[in-house]
Design a protein around this motif. Structure first.
Motif, short mmCIF file in Angstrom:
data_model
loop_
_atom_site.label_atom_id
_atom_site.label_comp_id
_atom_site.label_asym_id
_atom_site.label_seq_id
_atom_site.Cartn_x
_atom_site.Cartn_y
_atom_site.Cartn_z
N PRO B 73 0.84 -1.20 0.00
CA PRO B 73 0.00 0.00 0.00
C PRO B 73 0.87 1.24 0.00
O PRO B 73 2.08 1.15 0.26
N PRO B 74 0.30 2.42 -0.28
CA PRO B 74 1.10 3.65 -0.27
C PRO B 74 1.84 3.82 1.05
O PRO B 74 1.24 3.58 2.12
N LEU B 75 3.09 4.24 0.96
CA LEU B 75 3.94 4.31 2.16
C LEU B 75 3.37 5.23 3.23
O LEU B 75 3.39 4.92 4.40
N ARG B 76 2.90 6.40 2.79
CA ARG B 76 2.48 7.39 3.78
C ARG B 76 0.96 7.52 3.86
O ARG B 76 0.45 8.49 4.41
N GLY B 77 0.27 6.55 3.24
CA GLY B 77 -1.19 6.54 3.34
C GLY B 77 -1.84 7.83 2.85
O GLY B 77 -2.83 8.27 3.40
N TRP B 78 -1.30 8.45 1.83
CA TRP B 78 -1.84 9.66 1.20
C TRP B 78 -1.87 10.85 2.14
O TRP B 78 -2.59 11.82 1.90
N SER B 79 -1.09 10.80 3.20
CA SER B 79 -1.19 11.86 4.22
C SER B 79 -0.73 13.22 3.71
O SER B 79 -1.06 14.25 4.28
N GLN B 80 0.05 13.24 2.62
CA GLN B 80 0.59 14.52 2.16
C GLN B 80 -0.28 15.23 1.14
O GLN B 80 0.00 16.36 0.78
N PHE B 81 -1.31 14.56 0.66
CA PHE B 81 -2.01 15.13 -0.48
C PHE B 81 -2.66 16.49 -0.18
O PHE B 81 -2.58 17.41 -0.98
N LEU B 84 -0.11 19.15 -0.31
CA LEU B 84 0.34 19.41 -1.68
C LEU B 84 -0.71 20.22 -2.44
O LEU B 84 -0.37 21.13 -3.19
N LEU B 85 -1.97 19.87 -2.22
CA LEU B 85 -3.04 20.58 -2.92
C LEU B 85 -3.10 22.04 -2.46
O LEU B 85 -3.24 22.96 -3.27
#
Lengths: 169, 613
Positions: B73-81, B84-85
């Motif tokens: 699975p994604p390493l950081r669990g999409w926590s940065q999105f 970034l947005l």
């Protein structure tokens, strides 16, 4: 709600709906969860920027796959590592994937047979199969990979033929 | 009755092909054809079994890929999105379309601009405490800041004084010292000085890990090390410098088997105000323990060259001799035509590089910065090649050239990069492989030596046509459809010439390869009917790239793959020949497309001028 917040919300919704398919496609190509996550997120950020510039995107899903595909190609080009879909590299990277299962022996046997199955596909066959697996129509696959539709048809046909042959060996 | 109709009738007499059955499963056939197949399936056991096999194959494939993706699975669990947005939202350069919504009403525009300025300030205040960039963005900005600094210098020298320290480890005592560096970018001179006993050791570590050379505390050097890693984990966080100012830090951990002297983990800290790298921490694999180093900036100054102590660099280098006259003059480069537009400068730069074939294999990129500056940067093998590229680019107005030799980018003392052990995509060693599938395919039809010669030729040709395809792809990326519509005449001519050169060369290579393999297929029928295709730029160039790389992939699998083939040998050759034909057809279409697009644009311009008269 102002224009910007609305746009942000739209992109967030697209992100929640499509992040897993995009991630799976990118991961299958680069083989590294960290890079796959970065590249998948970047595709959605580009969607945001493009929409904010006032561009119209008719098919968001195909657009995102296309951008993700181009990001993968650029990433592979910059990276010293060959693309994961290719035989030897694919084997090497999958060996590094940790196996959390207690029934490891069974898993290893299954993994080896999966590797054999996928290794016989060419780069283009694997890409077409990955996109088809995510539900893209042939026309959309052609658009994402810059191919003609007859090429997509014959590529998928060849890939299926290879898998049939592998599974009946 | 034409041949197409005859073929259709014959097709209806036999069984549907595997591709037809797959398209039937996927709902991709026309309603008429789908009904025909459905009817056939009712009557034919063989095709029903075939259809079932296709279903099983799809199931197998889905199981494989789901198992693969499910394990990672994604390493950081999409926590940065979200960050970034928000960060993308705060970018100023794209804000124009929002303001343009206020049309030509200045008061509203000023009010909107004011409100946006307040919003940006508030957003900045809100975001200043948290990192808002990804690792790649942070590095890009820091590298860009270094480039901007270099660009702004004329007659100046950058001076850096850096403190470094090795922390005490279980086996070694701590050590500290300072190093000074002077960098004269105009004259390509560099001097570094340290009397600290620990410096040679640290310098060796930096060089060993691609961080050495003429760069200390540099984001570009950090980036070079980072790019050399095959696997890594990264995080970005905000921090404060010793003087209390805000900073962002990037921490990169190498996830590879450690080698002696290799950097296991590195952090780069950049000043939040100007993205300048000010501190770097390293964890290095020692012989039997881990060494930790810290480098931090004590002083950074831009000094006029005239006020510099002459002993720093010694005698200035002699003036370079004039270049050989073989460098073609960029005759079509005109300074008079809209030279302020970055796209014009970019095309002129691409054209200049095209003239000396730097678009085929040299590690040289032409990019446009956010500010619109065209930058040509790259690393070339020899000083002579560097000078040649500099010379052809020199007449192009508004272009910043940053080309260095390999020796300049990496100190001569650096050992061979580990990349040399990695087989790069596109480069295949046939000699090390003993049973390439082509040997099965042509056994008994050609001698072993002839098969080897054919393999070498096919792989060599595939590398050549892939290089041409990459050049076309770069052109497609550089010039959008919108750009194409607004190009000046001379830029159009340059673009058309570059496209023609690449497609002609690509077709020649592909055609040569096809004619080598076609004799081994007996009475093969290929669909030669041209299909109606849209005139499209840059889509057609991308199609050529996709077709060319696929053909190269098939050629390499056949001639240098691990073998043996799973398919009958003639299948592999037939697939390759079909793919080569596709590539030739796509290249021809691209040539026609670019000519048609430019012609239609010329007509439009002429019609417009006639109307104006």
């Amino acid at each position: 709600m102002d224009e910007f917040s609305e746009l942000e919300q739209v992109v967030n919704e697209a992100f929640v709906t499509l992040r897993d398919p995009i991630y799976r496609y990118v991961f299958a190509a680069v083989g590294n969860p960290g890079d796959a996550e970065d590249l998948a997120q970047e595709a959605f950020i580009r969607l945001f920027r493009d929409l904010r510039k006032g561009h119209t995107i008719e098919n968001v899903r195909a657009w995102l796959f296309r951008v993700a595909h181009n990001l993968v190609i650029d990433f592979i080009r910059r990276s010293p590592v060959p693309e994961r879909f290719e035989g030897p590299a694919y084997e090497r990277v999958t060996e590094e994937v940790p196996d959390p299962s207690p029934n490891a022996e069974q898993q290893i046997v299954g993994e080896a047979s999966r590797q054999r199955l996928l290794r016989h596909l060419t780069l283009q066959e694997r890409r077409c199969m990955e996109l088809r697996a995510e539900g893209l129509r042939y026309r959309e696959i052609a658009e994402v990979l810059s191919l003609r539709i007859p090429t997509v048809q014959s590529t998928l046909g060849r890939a299926i033929k290879k898998i049939v042959r592998q599974t009946h060996e | 009755m034409n041949s197409k109709r005859l073929r259709q009738l014959l097709n209806n007499l036999g069984h549907p092909s595997g591709t037809d059955l797959l398209m039937y499963t996927d709902g991709e056939l026309t309603a008429r054809k789908a009904r025909q197949i459905q009817k056939h399936l009712h009557a034919c056991w063989r095709c029903r079994v075939e259809l079932q096999r296709i279903g099983q194959a799809i199931e197998e494939f889905m199981e494989c890929r789901n198992a693969e993706a499910g394990q990672s699975p994604p390493l950081r669990g999409w926590s940065q999105f979200s960050r970034l947005l928000r960060s993308a939202g705060a970018e100023q350069e794209d804000a124009r379309p929002f303001l343009s919504g206020f049309g030509r009403r200045p008061r509203l525009r000023f009010a909107a601009a004011g409100a946006m300025a307040v919003a940006v300030v508030l957003l900045w205040v809100h975001l200043r405490s948290i990192p808002t960039v990804s690792a790649s963005t942070l590095l890009d900005r820091a590298v860009n800041a270094e480039i901007q600094t270099a660009r702004g210098m004329s007659g100046d020298v950058v001076y850096q004084r850096i403190a470094f320290r090795r922390k005490p480890s279980s086996r070694l005592a701590g050590q500290a010292g300072e190093v000074e560096a002077w960098s004269d970018l105009d004259l390509s001179r560099y001097r570094q000085r340290s009397s600290a006993p620990a410096w040679p050791e640290l310098e060796h570590v930096l060089q060993r890990n691609h961080m050495g050379g003429r760069r200390l505390l540099s984001a570009a050097a950090f980036s070079q090390w980072r790019n050399s890693l095959t696997r890594r984990q990264e995080s970005v966080y905000s921090t404060k410098l010793a003087d209390g100012s805000e900073a962002l830090a990037l921490r990169t951990v190498a996830s590879e088997a450690p080698q002696p002297d290799s950097i296991l983990e590195a952090s780069l800290i950049v000043h939040a105000g100007d993205w300048r790298a000010v501190q770097q921490d390293l964890r290095v694999q020692g012989e039997s323990d881990i060494w930790e180093y810290e480098l931090s900036e004590i002083n950074y100054a831009v000094i006029p060259r005239s006020s510099l102590d002459a002993s720093i660099f010694g005698t200035p280098p002699p003036t370079l001799p004039p270049l050989p006259t073989t460098v073609p003059a960029p005759a079509l480069i005109s300074r008079s035509e809209k030279e302020s537009m970055p796209i014009e400068s970019e095309i002129q730069a691409l054209y200049a590089l095209h003239q000396v074939r730097a678009c085929l294999g040299d590690d040289v990129q032409v990019t446009r910065s956010v500010a619109g500056q065209v930058i040509v940067r790259g690393v070339v093998e020899t000083q002579q090649r560097k000078e040649q590229l500099q010379a052809v680019l020199q007449p192009v107005h508004g272009v910043k050239v940053q080309i260095e030799t390999i020796a300049e980018s990496q100190s001569a003392a650096v050992p061979a990069a580990p990349a040399s052990t990695v087989e790069l995509p596109g480069k295949v060693s046939i000699a090390e492989r003993h049973a390439a599938p082509i040997q099965d395919a042509l056994k008994g039809r050609l001698s072993a030596n002839r098969i080897v010669a054919l393999s070498y030729r096919a792989v060599s040709l595939s590398e050549d046509w892939v290089a041409e395809a990459w050049a076309l792809r770069h052109l497609a990326e550089a010039v959008s459809a919108e750009d194409l519509a607004n190009l000046t005449k001379s830029s159009q001519e340059m673009l058309a010439e570059m496209v023609r050169d690449h497609t002609a060369s690509l077709r020649a290579k592909v055609s040569e390869c096809r004619t080598e393999f076609e004799p081994y297929l007996s009475n093969e029928a290929f669909d030669l009917e041209p299909e109606a295709r849209e005139v499209d730029w840059p889509g057609s160039a991308r199609q050529v790239f996709a077709a060319a790389t696929n053909a190269a992939d098939l050629a390499r699998s056949l001639c240098a793959g691990p073998g043996p083939l799973n398919a009958p040998p003639t299948d592999a050759i037939r697939n390759l020949v079909a793919s080569l034909r596709d590539t030739e057809s796509d290249a021809t279409h691209l040539e026609t497309a670019i000519a048609a697009l430019l012609e239609s644009r010329a007509e439009a311009v002429q019609a417009k001028s006639t109307k104006n008269k």
